[in-house]
Design a protein around this motif. Structure first.
Motif, PDB file in Angstrom:
ATOM      1  N   LYS A  32       0.806  -1.121  -0.174  1.00 39.28           N
ATOM      2  CA  LYS A  32      -0.118   0.161  -0.158  1.00 39.28           C
ATOM      3  C   LYS A  32       0.970   1.134  -0.015  1.00 39.28           C
ATOM      4  CE  LYS A  32      -3.783   2.055   2.601  1.00 39.28           C
ATOM      5  NZ  LYS A  32      -4.612   1.848   3.818  1.00 39.28           N
ATOM      6  N   TYR A  36       1.518   0.742  -5.180  1.00 38.62           N
ATOM      7  CA  TYR A  36       1.174  -0.417  -6.266  1.00 38.62           C
ATOM      8  C   TYR A  36      -0.294  -1.024  -5.992  1.00 38.62           C
ATOM      9  CZ  TYR A  36       2.425  -4.449  -9.353  1.00 38.62           C
ATOM     10  OH  TYR A  36       2.529  -5.456 -10.202  1.00 38.62           O
ATOM     11  N   ASP A  37      -0.836  -1.497  -7.004  1.00 45.37           N
ATOM     12  CA  ASP A  37      -2.062  -1.895  -6.894  1.00 45.37           C
ATOM     13  C   ASP A  37      -2.251  -3.208  -5.942  1.00 45.37           C
ATOM     14  OD1 ASP A  37      -4.658  -2.663  -7.404  1.00 45.37           O
ATOM     15  OD2 ASP A  37      -4.481  -3.587  -9.534  1.00 45.37           O
ATOM     16  N   CYS A  38      -2.870  -3.014  -4.927  1.00 44.08           N
ATOM     17  CA  CYS A  38      -3.044  -3.985  -3.970  1.00 44.08           C
ATOM     18  C   CYS A  38      -3.909  -5.075  -4.175  1.00 44.08           C
ATOM     19  CB  CYS A  38      -3.808  -3.146  -2.615  1.00 44.08           C
ATOM     20  SG  CYS A  38      -2.616  -1.978  -1.789  1.00 44.08           S
ATOM     21  N   ASN A  39      -4.527  -5.157  -5.513  1.00 42.64           N
ATOM     22  CA  ASN A  39      -5.221  -6.409  -5.788  1.00 42.64           C
ATOM     23  C   ASN A  39      -4.211  -7.383  -6.213  1.00 42.64           C
ATOM     24  OD1 ASN A  39      -8.176  -6.032  -6.221  1.00 42.64           O
ATOM     25  ND2 ASN A  39      -7.528  -4.313  -7.002  1.00 42.64           N
ATOM     26  N   ALA A  40      -2.867  -7.032  -6.492  1.00 39.68           N
ATOM     27  CA  ALA A  40      -1.695  -7.898  -6.622  1.00 39.68           C
ATOM     28  C   ALA A  40      -1.710  -8.789  -5.517  1.00 39.68           C
ATOM     29  CB  ALA A  40      -0.497  -7.243  -6.984  1.00 39.68           C
ATOM     30  N   VAL A 121      -7.927  -4.882   1.198  1.00 38.42           N
ATOM     31  CA  VAL A 121      -7.875  -4.696  -0.526  1.00 38.42           C
ATOM     32  C   VAL A 121      -8.951  -3.814  -1.003  1.00 38.42           C
ATOM     33  CG1 VAL A 121      -7.532  -5.800  -2.661  1.00 38.42           C
ATOM     34  CG2 VAL A 121      -6.484  -6.778  -0.786  1.00 38.42           C
ATOM     35  N   GLN A 126      -6.758   2.778  -5.303  1.00 37.13           N
ATOM     36  CA  GLN A 126      -6.329   2.496  -6.654  1.00 37.13           C
ATOM     37  C   GLN A 126      -5.051   2.473  -6.954  1.00 37.13           C
ATOM     38  OE1 GLN A 126      -8.276   0.198  -8.883  1.00 37.13           O
ATOM     39  NE2 GLN A 126      -6.361  -0.272  -9.759  1.00 37.13           N
ATOM     40  N   GLY A 127      -4.145   1.570  -7.080  1.00 43.06           N
ATOM     41  CA  GLY A 127      -2.535   1.887  -7.138  1.00 43.06           C
ATOM     42  C   GLY A 127      -2.338   1.614  -8.841  1.00 43.06           C
ATOM     43  N   LYS A 128      -0.910   1.531  -8.826  1.00 36.60           N
ATOM     44  CA  LYS A 128      -0.526   1.521 -10.340  1.00 36.60           C
ATOM     45  C   LYS A 128      -0.253   0.095 -10.595  1.00 36.60           C
ATOM     46  CE  LYS A 128       2.133   5.747 -10.237  1.00 36.60           C
ATOM     47  NZ  LYS A 128       3.425   6.514 -10.038  1.00 36.60           N
ATOM     48  N   THR A 129      -0.445  -0.496 -11.806  1.00 36.46           N
ATOM     49  CA  THR A 129      -0.237  -1.809 -12.122  1.00 36.46           C
ATOM     50  C   THR A 129       0.971  -1.527 -13.426  1.00 36.46           C
ATOM     51  OG1 THR A 129      -1.721  -1.680 -13.831  1.00 36.46           O
ATOM     52  CG2 THR A 129      -2.501  -2.698 -11.814  1.00 36.46           C
TER      53      THR A 129
END
Length: 264
Positions: A32, A36-40, A121, A126-129
């Motif tokens: 976080k 970075y996108d935390c969905n990762a 999550v 919304q983070g970067k992918t």
């Protein structure tokens, strides 16, 4: 997949399930902060849940790899036993329920770990992918498989070493090393079988292992000493021309010739 390399990478399972959940939360907090996108975090656990599945690799084609014009592959090397004891080795054995199968995974209960991260999550911005360097990542993936294969040999884990060597060979990845590794593995297995020490370095079939790995273990267990000498010899001869620039292969070829001569 990772079930096959757990001894190589970590030696043993030193961390409890509670530790894994705490590690997931800590990793989420680090992720976080990076933007970075935390969905990762979820997709990572989904990959871990499948990491023991040998479908990540192509099925071994032993009849193709070890079939030579002057020495044909024997079906009996990999055929399942017809009796009741032979059937006990299959991965589909009703003796194991889904929970028990999950317990055999290197990273069990990933679905529960995903659920525990779900709210965190969803609440994260919304983070970067992105990948910093995808080309480098792909190269590291290939190099890591070679390193796993090599470490298995150094650890005298010959069942896993031969498995990964054959995967490299079939995929055409790092081909010179793959050919050398298969030849070296066959010669080493021959030496151990001759000394009646093969069981110390090659696992036995068990329903806890993936079917494809069990197939290789069955092969290693059933090939007789003289047959193993022939396989190593013909395999080396088949690849001799392509391996002329690799002196380490010459040593394995010489060993294979010597072992075969001893049985003639």
């Amino acid at each position: 997949f990772e079930q096959l390399v757990k001894k190589l990478a970590f030696g043993s399972r030193r961390h409890s399930r509670t530790n894994e959940v705490a590690a997931d939360q800590q990793a989420f907090r680090f992720m976080k902060k990076t933007g970075y996108d935390c969905n990762a975090a979820v997709t990572c656990l989904q990959l871990l849940d499948k990491v023991d599945d040998t479908s990540l690799f192509k099925p071994l084609q032993l009849p193709e790899v070890f079939n030579f014009p002057e020495y044909a592959f024997r079906k009996r090397w990999i055929e399942k036993e017809a009796g009741i004891f032979g059937q006990m080795n299959t991965d589909d054995s009703p003796v194991l329920n889904q929970k028990e199968k999950d317990s055999l995974k290197t990273h069990p209960e990933c679905s529960q770990r995903i659920q525990l991260l779900h709210d965190s999550v969803r609440a994260a911005p919304q983070g970067k992918t992105f990948l910093i360097n995808e080309t480098l990542l792909r190269r590291l993936q290939k190099d890591f498989l070679v390193e796993m294969t090599e470490q298995n040999f150094k650890s005298d884990n010959l069942g896993q070493h031969l498995y990964f060597s054959l995967q490299l060979l079939q995929s055409g990845t790092n081909l010179p090393y793959a050919i050398f590794a298969v030849a070296r593995s066959l010669n080493r297995i021959y030496s151990l079988q001759k000394e009646h020490k093969l069981g110390l370095s090659v696992d036995k079939e068990t329903r806890g292992y993936p079917a494809d790995y069990n197939l290789l273990l069955r092969f290693a267990d059933r090939v007789k000493l003289d047959e193993l000498a022939e396989l190593a010899y013909h395999f080396c001869r088949q690849h001799e021309e392509a391996m002329k620039a690799y002196p380490v292969f010459d040593k394995e070829l010489a060993t294979a010739i010597k072992n075969r001569t001893n049985h003639q």
